[in-house]
Design a protein around this motif. Sequence first.
Motif, PDB file in Angstrom:
ATOM      1  N   UNK A  63      95.143   5.843  36.360  1.00 52.36           N
ATOM      2  CA  UNK A  63      95.133   7.175  35.179  1.00 52.36           C
ATOM      3  C   UNK A  63      93.883   7.535  34.691  1.00 52.36           C
ATOM      4  N   UNK A  64      93.067   6.434  34.421  1.00 54.75           N
ATOM      5  CA  UNK A  64      91.569   6.712  33.979  1.00 54.75           C
ATOM      6  C   UNK A  64      90.709   7.149  35.035  1.00 54.75           C
ATOM      7  N   UNK A  65      90.848   6.773  36.116  1.00 54.98           N
ATOM      8  CA  UNK A  65      90.140   7.365  37.183  1.00 54.98           C
ATOM      9  C   UNK A  65      90.578   9.033  37.391  1.00 54.98           C
ATOM     10  N   UNK A  66      91.655   9.242  37.157  1.00 53.37           N
ATOM     11  CA  UNK A  66      92.061  10.553  37.281  1.00 53.37           C
ATOM     12  C   UNK A  66      91.274  11.282  36.137  1.00 53.37           C
ATOM     13  N   UNK A  67      91.265  10.879  34.805  1.00 56.69           N
ATOM     14  CA  UNK A  67      90.780  11.595  33.752  1.00 56.69           C
ATOM     15  C   UNK A  67      89.398  11.866  34.023  1.00 56.69           C
ATOM     16  N   UNK A  68      88.658  10.715  34.601  1.00 53.28           N
ATOM     17  CA  UNK A  68      87.061  10.683  34.714  1.00 53.28           C
ATOM     18  C   UNK A  68      86.781  11.767  35.785  1.00 53.28           C
ATOM     19  N   UNK A  69      87.685  11.574  36.751  1.00 53.59           N
ATOM     20  CA  UNK A  69      87.435  12.664  38.003  1.00 53.59           C
ATOM     21  C   UNK A  69      87.620  14.175  37.351  1.00 53.59           C
ATOM     22  N   UNK A  70      88.503  14.488  36.496  1.00 50.32           N
ATOM     23  CA  UNK A  70      88.750  15.663  36.198  1.00 50.32           C
ATOM     24  C   UNK A  70      87.719  16.178  35.368  1.00 50.32           C
ATOM     25  N   UNK A  71      86.943  15.298  34.653  1.00 48.59           N
ATOM     26  CA  UNK A  71      85.928  15.876  33.637  1.00 48.59           C
ATOM     27  C   UNK A  71      84.442  15.442  34.436  1.00 48.59           C
ATOM     28  N   UNK A  72      84.452  15.009  35.644  1.00 49.49           N
ATOM     29  CA  UNK A  72      83.253  14.725  36.171  1.00 49.49           C
ATOM     30  C   UNK A  72      82.357  13.790  35.626  1.00 49.49           C
ATOM     31  N   UNK A  73      82.889  12.844  35.018  1.00 49.51           N
ATOM     32  CA  UNK A  73      82.271  11.712  34.523  1.00 49.51           C
ATOM     33  C   UNK A  73      82.217  10.350  35.426  1.00 49.51           C
ATOM     34  N   UNK A  74      80.943   9.741  35.315  1.00 51.98           N
ATOM     35  CA  UNK A  74      80.766   8.433  36.058  1.00 51.98           C
ATOM     36  C   UNK A  74      80.604   7.262  35.193  1.00 51.98           C
ATOM     37  N   UNK A  75      81.253   6.429  35.313  1.00 52.78           N
ATOM     38  CA  UNK A  75      81.258   5.171  34.480  1.00 52.78           C
ATOM     39  C   UNK A  75      80.940   3.939  34.932  1.00 52.78           C
ATOM     40  N   UNK A  76      80.873   2.815  34.449  1.00 54.65           N
ATOM     41  CA  UNK A  76      80.673   1.270  34.980  1.00 54.65           C
ATOM     42  C   UNK A  76      82.017   0.623  34.717  1.00 54.65           C
ATOM     43  N   UNK A  77      82.462  -0.017  35.624  1.00 57.63           N
ATOM     44  CA  UNK A  77      83.761  -0.835  35.787  1.00 57.63           C
ATOM     45  C   UNK A  77      83.238  -2.292  36.005  1.00 57.63           C
ATOM     46  N   UNK A  78      83.607  -2.990  34.662  1.00 55.23           N
ATOM     47  CA  UNK A  78      83.241  -4.453  34.913  1.00 55.23           C
ATOM     48  C   UNK A  78      84.389  -5.331  35.300  1.00 55.23           C
ATOM     49  N   UNK A  79      84.592  -5.676  36.477  1.00 56.82           N
ATOM     50  CA  UNK A  79      85.549  -6.076  37.179  1.00 56.82           C
ATOM     51  C   UNK A  79      85.688  -7.714  37.080  1.00 56.82           C
ATOM     52  N   UNK A  80      87.151  -7.949  36.634  1.00 53.71           N
ATOM     53  CA  UNK A  80      87.538  -9.299  36.799  1.00 53.71           C
ATOM     54  C   UNK A  80      87.996  -9.921  37.964  1.00 53.71           C
ATOM     55  N   UNK A  96      84.579   4.665  45.978  1.00 47.60           N
ATOM     56  CA  UNK A  96      85.057   6.082  46.363  1.00 47.60           C
ATOM     57  C   UNK A  96      84.485   7.136  45.379  1.00 47.60           C
ATOM     58  N   UNK A  97      84.935   7.091  44.407  1.00 46.59           N
ATOM     59  CA  UNK A  97      84.924   8.037  43.370  1.00 46.59           C
ATOM     60  C   UNK A  97      83.484   8.146  42.657  1.00 46.59           C
ATOM     61  N   UNK A  98      82.573   7.508  42.835  1.00 48.86           N
ATOM     62  CA  UNK A  98      81.277   7.253  42.694  1.00 48.86           C
ATOM     63  C   UNK A  98      80.781   6.442  41.357  1.00 48.86           C
ATOM     64  N   UNK A  99      81.688   5.586  41.143  1.00 46.78           N
ATOM     65  CA  UNK A  99      81.547   4.872  40.002  1.00 46.78           C
ATOM     66  C   UNK A  99      80.586   3.602  40.196  1.00 46.78           C
ATOM     67  N   UNK A 100      79.981   2.944  39.259  1.00 44.91           N
ATOM     68  CA  UNK A 100      78.885   1.884  39.346  1.00 44.91           C
ATOM     69  C   UNK A 100      79.835   0.675  38.930  1.00 44.91           C
ATOM     70  N   UNK A 137      79.023  -3.913  48.967  1.00 45.90           N
ATOM     71  CA  UNK A 137      79.120  -3.168  47.513  1.00 45.90           C
ATOM     72  C   UNK A 137      77.854  -3.329  46.707  1.00 45.90           C
ATOM     73  N   UNK A 138      77.040  -2.702  46.001  1.00 50.34           N
ATOM     74  CA  UNK A 138      76.168  -2.989  45.018  1.00 50.34           C
ATOM     75  C   UNK A 138      76.879  -3.163  43.837  1.00 50.34           C
ATOM     76  N   UNK A 139      76.418  -4.282  43.111  1.00 51.57           N
ATOM     77  CA  UNK A 139      76.868  -4.897  41.891  1.00 51.57           C
ATOM     78  C   UNK A 139      75.723  -4.906  40.724  1.00 51.57           C
ATOM     79  N   UNK A 140      75.275  -3.984  40.248  1.00 54.48           N
ATOM     80  CA  UNK A 140      73.879  -4.091  39.544  1.00 54.48           C
ATOM     81  C   UNK A 140      73.915  -4.785  38.331  1.00 54.48           C
ATOM     82  N   UNK A 141      75.143  -4.766  37.689  1.00 55.87           N
ATOM     83  CA  UNK A 141      75.138  -5.518  36.304  1.00 55.87           C
ATOM     84  C   UNK A 141      76.217  -6.516  36.281  1.00 55.87           C
ATOM     85  N   UNK A 142      75.824  -7.354  35.143  1.00 52.31           N
ATOM     86  CA  UNK A 142      76.848  -8.485  34.896  1.00 52.31           C
ATOM     87  C   UNK A 142      77.118  -8.234  33.552  1.00 52.31           C
TER      88      UNK A 142
END
Length: 234
Positions: A63-80, A96-100, A137-142
């Motif tokens: 759902x969040x990805x749908x919202x971000x795609x609809x508004x052309x927003x790129x975000x950072x996903x901090x993955x567990x 695939x949707x261009x997030x970091x 995959x590039x993982x530039x943040x912690x």
Amino acid sequence: MSATARLLLAALATALLLGGTAPAAATPPRGPATPDIVDTTRHGGRAVALTFDDGPDPRNTPRLLDVLRAHHVKAVFCLWGDHVREHPWLVRRIVAEGHTLCNHSLHHDDLSTASPHAIRADLLATSAAIRAAVPHARIPYFRAPYGAWGQTPEVAASLGMQPLGWRLAVGDWDPPGTDVLVERLLSGLEPRAVVLLHDGGGDRAQTVDAVARVVPRLRAEGWHFGLPSPPGRG
């Protein structure tokens, strides 16, 4: 074929499977990582960086990805890491949707008292889980779980990941209602802020709803959405 080319082809294939075309990816941050904890955007002005912790989650992340795609927003996903292993297809969609991507540890443990050796093992295992889902995959943040840093900044930097903090946390880990989250975002935001939100670790429906309401309002007020300061600019 280069690793970069293979990653781009994988992203394109995933996007096509999702029923659309592959969007332009956000430019990944580059440069030597430092132990400095970044909490501002790479660009000035009325910029904001949205970051989402504790996913991926099969209820909220799509759902969040749908919202971000609809508004052309790129975000950072901090993955567990545990969640990455459970839902690798969601990591593929995020990329695939261009997030970091950001490493958020394997089990979401408090690492503030852990030894450098234990921290390194945890971060390497988490990155390996991410790359099992998306090779190269590039993982530039912690980001340290609970913001409990200890010796994690130095270890993360040695692995090429910039420690990622935040300027604004709206407390969505204990959902107060969508209206409250909207108010906290709008009243607490300042230029160049990195914002801490969550798409996993619990029911984050209120967070997704708040983002859907706040993003178009901020756009109308002249804000733009970017990425945190890249490695080497702590």
